[in-house]
Design a protein around this motif. Structure first.
Motif, PDB file in Angstrom:
ATOM      1  N   MET A 148      11.954   9.233   8.769  1.00  0.00           N
ATOM      2  CA  MET A 148      12.385   8.144   9.637  1.00  0.00           C
ATOM      3  C   MET A 148      11.192   7.463  10.306  1.00  0.00           C
ATOM      4  SD  MET A 148      15.622   7.608   9.547  1.00  0.00           S
ATOM      5  CE  MET A 148      17.168   8.383   9.052  1.00  0.00           C
ATOM      6  N   ALA A 149      10.200   8.241  10.714  1.00  0.00           N
ATOM      7  CA  ALA A 149       9.028   7.658  11.365  1.00  0.00           C
ATOM      8  C   ALA A 149       8.296   6.712  10.423  1.00  0.00           C
ATOM      9  CB  ALA A 149       8.100   8.778  11.843  1.00  0.00           C
ATOM     10  N   ALA A 150       8.242   7.067   9.148  1.00  0.00           N
ATOM     11  CA  ALA A 150       7.591   6.204   8.161  1.00  0.00           C
ATOM     12  C   ALA A 150       8.424   4.961   7.890  1.00  0.00           C
ATOM     13  CB  ALA A 150       7.348   6.982   6.869  1.00  0.00           C
ATOM     14  N   LYS A 151       9.756   5.116   7.833  1.00  0.00           N
ATOM     15  CA  LYS A 151      10.634   3.955   7.665  1.00  0.00           C
ATOM     16  C   LYS A 151      10.448   2.973   8.816  1.00  0.00           C
ATOM     17  CE  LYS A 151      14.617   5.775   5.019  1.00  0.00           C
ATOM     18  NZ  LYS A 151      14.210   7.118   4.617  1.00  0.00           N
ATOM     19  N   ALA A 152      10.299   3.496  10.028  1.00  0.00           N
ATOM     20  CA  ALA A 152      10.186   2.650  11.220  1.00  0.00           C
ATOM     21  C   ALA A 152       8.947   1.768  11.187  1.00  0.00           C
ATOM     22  CB  ALA A 152      10.185   3.517  12.471  1.00  0.00           C
ATOM     23  N   LYS A 153       7.945   2.161  10.416  1.00  0.00           N
ATOM     24  CA  LYS A 153       6.700   1.386  10.350  1.00  0.00           C
ATOM     25  C   LYS A 153       6.786   0.234   9.362  1.00  0.00           C
ATOM     26  CE  LYS A 153       3.813   5.364  11.587  1.00  0.00           C
ATOM     27  NZ  LYS A 153       2.740   6.295  11.132  1.00  0.00           N
ATOM     28  N   MET A 154       7.834   0.184   8.573  1.00  0.00           N
ATOM     29  CA  MET A 154       7.967  -0.877   7.577  1.00  0.00           C
ATOM     30  C   MET A 154       8.569  -2.137   8.193  1.00  0.00           C
ATOM     31  SD  MET A 154       9.229   1.347   4.260  1.00  0.00           S
ATOM     32  CE  MET A 154       8.814   0.026   3.096  1.00  0.00           C
ATOM     33  N   ALA A 155       8.230  -3.285   7.612  1.00  0.00           N
ATOM     34  CA  ALA A 155       8.769  -4.550   8.125  1.00  0.00           C
ATOM     35  C   ALA A 155      10.238  -4.694   7.771  1.00  0.00           C
ATOM     36  CB  ALA A 155       7.969  -5.720   7.551  1.00  0.00           C
ATOM     37  N   SER A 156      10.622  -4.197   6.610  1.00  0.00           N
ATOM     38  CA  SER A 156      12.016  -4.232   6.185  1.00  0.00           C
ATOM     39  C   SER A 156      12.216  -3.140   5.146  1.00  0.00           C
ATOM     40  CB  SER A 156      12.398  -5.595   5.601  1.00  0.00           C
ATOM     41  OG  SER A 156      11.684  -5.836   4.406  1.00  0.00           O
ATOM     42  N   LEU A 157      13.475  -2.802   4.899  1.00  0.00           N
ATOM     43  CA  LEU A 157      13.798  -1.773   3.913  1.00  0.00           C
ATOM     44  C   LEU A 157      14.536  -2.416   2.746  1.00  0.00           C
ATOM     45  CD1 LEU A 157      14.805   1.161   6.288  1.00  0.00           C
ATOM     46  CD2 LEU A 157      12.750   0.980   4.889  1.00  0.00           C
ATOM     47  N   GLY A 158      13.760  -3.171   1.966  1.00  0.00           N
ATOM     48  CA  GLY A 158      14.317  -3.862   0.808  1.00  0.00           C
ATOM     49  C   GLY A 158      14.483  -2.927  -0.372  1.00  0.00           C
ATOM     50  N   TYR A 159      14.564  -3.501  -1.550  1.00  0.00           N
ATOM     51  CA  TYR A 159      14.779  -2.702  -2.748  1.00  0.00           C
ATOM     52  C   TYR A 159      13.470  -2.082  -3.234  1.00  0.00           C
ATOM     53  CZ  TYR A 159      19.351  -4.905  -2.896  1.00  0.00           C
ATOM     54  OH  TYR A 159      20.619  -5.335  -2.592  1.00  0.00           O
ATOM     55  N   ALA A 160      13.600  -0.896  -3.821  1.00  0.00           N
ATOM     56  CA  ALA A 160      12.423  -0.200  -4.340  1.00  0.00           C
ATOM     57  C   ALA A 160      12.022  -0.728  -5.713  1.00  0.00           C
ATOM     58  CB  ALA A 160      12.689   1.300  -4.412  1.00  0.00           C
ATOM     59  N   SER A 161      12.955  -1.340  -6.441  1.00  0.00           N
ATOM     60  CA  SER A 161      12.666  -1.825  -7.787  1.00  0.00           C
ATOM     61  C   SER A 161      13.640  -2.926  -8.160  1.00  0.00           C
ATOM     62  CB  SER A 161      12.783  -0.680  -8.803  1.00  0.00           C
ATOM     63  OG  SER A 161      14.133  -0.243  -8.888  1.00  0.00           O
ATOM     64  N   VAL A 162      13.294  -3.678  -9.196  1.00  0.00           N
ATOM     65  CA  VAL A 162      14.189  -4.722  -9.670  1.00  0.00           C
ATOM     66  C   VAL A 162      15.453  -4.096 -10.236  1.00  0.00           C
ATOM     67  CG1 VAL A 162      13.103  -4.837 -11.965  1.00  0.00           C
ATOM     68  CG2 VAL A 162      14.345  -6.825 -11.079  1.00  0.00           C
ATOM     69  N   GLU A 163      15.337  -2.903 -10.850  1.00  0.00           N
ATOM     70  CA  GLU A 163      16.523  -2.233 -11.376  1.00  0.00           C
ATOM     71  C   GLU A 163      17.496  -1.866 -10.265  1.00  0.00           C
ATOM     72  OE1 GLU A 163      13.202  -1.461 -14.311  1.00  0.00           O
ATOM     73  OE2 GLU A 163      13.417  -1.393 -12.137  1.00  0.00           O
ATOM     74  N   GLU A 164      16.964  -1.423  -9.112  1.00  0.00           N
ATOM     75  CA  GLU A 164      17.834  -1.097  -7.983  1.00  0.00           C
ATOM     76  C   GLU A 164      18.527  -2.353  -7.464  1.00  0.00           C
ATOM     77  OE1 GLU A 164      17.619   1.460  -3.852  1.00  0.00           O
ATOM     78  OE2 GLU A 164      16.027  -0.012  -4.210  1.00  0.00           O
ATOM     79  N   ALA A 165      17.782  -3.454  -7.363  1.00  0.00           N
ATOM     80  CA  ALA A 165      18.367  -4.713  -6.889  1.00  0.00           C
ATOM     81  C   ALA A 165      19.466  -5.199  -7.828  1.00  0.00           C
ATOM     82  CB  ALA A 165      17.274  -5.773  -6.751  1.00  0.00           C
TER      83      ALA A 165
END
Length: 342
Positions: A148-165
């Protein structure tokens, strides 16, 4: 786009009437997801059973093509089986039973003749071609950290890959997306791929009541006249955080919410974890939407792991796939009744 039956598929289906060589057997297995075969499944008995279309019956075990077409048509009718994966299971059986209830068919959860007749009221192809656009492949795509601490440092939590999107857009598992598109380059704009035909359906009408069943692991939506109009698979609490049974109301709806992580509210929080503000995005712990309930700390929300819905436990809230909760928030609002039951 229509898919005429190819000579290869026709030959494979004809060959299934006699013993197969290993190579031909492998080829036939690959052809079971051919778009023309999937799009014909369940029509006049075609592909409905485990035998070849000519020999199948509605009472036989459904073939992969029939399962896949049923999943797509159920999704289009708002009776979701969750992630479209071409596999039979508890989520699919519950979706069929909910659809049967809505159509006044005996709700046994099977793909019988009456159910296929009702599904076939939608004449749409289950699989269509889609041409990848620059916007589809542009990203940015980036790995999502676990902590969670690492997630909090990100600007947004978008997709990890085009396949996921693409999987989320077309409600399909990434593994099935790849099986439908062998050799395709998902990162190239202009590439034509095969996808489930789930876009462009009618939005849900105004909802009057939400009923969540812990036993069935479903969320059912009823209109203001009391008729069931949608059903989605859900994850509904655990022994540590049981579903709060009873009658509640929707306080409000939030799209693309941030998540305020408080380790004191999570029995499995890691020692030393601190409160954190987790940015919005489809990989946010509560997904793309939060429906706040009158029971404090509880809500209905999405998830970054659609394959887990209906199969794993939650921290007490009601989890849906991101696409199902996105459909739901267009139908409900402050004051909607919510019944949480065994």
């Amino acid at each position: 786009m229509k898919f005429p039956v190819s000579p290869l598929t026709a030959a494979l289906l004809a060959a299934s009437l006699s013993p197969l060589s290993p190579a031909l057997a492998a080829g036939q297995a690959a052809a079971t997801l051919a778009p023309e075969l999937v799009n014909a499944a369940g029509k006049d008995g075609a592909g409905a059973g485990s035998a070849t279309p000519a020999r199948s019956t509605s009472a036989a075990k459904p073939a992969t093509a029939a399962i896949l077409r049923a999943q797509v048509l159920l999704d289009r009718a708002h009776f979701s089986s969750g992630e479209i994966d071409g596999a039979a299971g508890s989520n699919l059986k519950a979706a069929i039973a909910g659809f049967q209830q809505a159509r006044e068919i005996a709700a046994d959860g099977s793909l019988n003749d009456a159910t296929w007749a009702a599904l076939n009221a939608d004449p749409s192809d289950a699989l269509i071609t889609y041409t990848l656009l620059e916007a589809d492949v542009a990203g940015p795509f980036q790995p999502i950290p676990e902590a969670m601490a690492a997630k909090a440092k990100m600007a947004s939590l978008g997709y990890a890959s085009v396949e996921e999107a693409l999987g989320e857009r077309f409600h399909v598992s990434m593994s099935l997306l790849k099986r439908l598109n062998p050799g395709k380059d998902f990162s190239r704009a202009g590439e034509q791929i095969v996808v489930p035909n789930v876009e462009g359906t009618e939005p849900l009408p105004k909802g009057g009541k939400i009923v969540v069943s812990r036993a069935a692991r479903t969320l059912a939506l009823y209109d203001t006249a009391g008729k069931i109009i949608a059903q989605f698979p859900s994850s509904t609490g655990s022994d540590h955080d049981p579903l709060p049974l009873g009658e509640w109301k929707v306080n409000g709806v939030s799209e693309h919410p941030v998540f305020w992580y408080n380790p004191k509210l999570f029995w499995d929080a890691k020692p030393g974890e601190a409160k954190a503000k987790i940015p919005a995005g489809p990989n946010n712990p509560v997904g793309v939407a939060w429906i706040d309930l009158s029971k404090e700390h509880y809500g209905i929300h999405g998830t970054p792991v659609p394959s887990s819905i209906g199969k794993t436990q939650s921290h007490g809230c009601i989890r849906l796939t991101n696409w199902d909760v996105a459909a739901l928030i267009g139908s409900v609002g402050a004051g909607t009744q919510v019944v949480l039951q065994k």
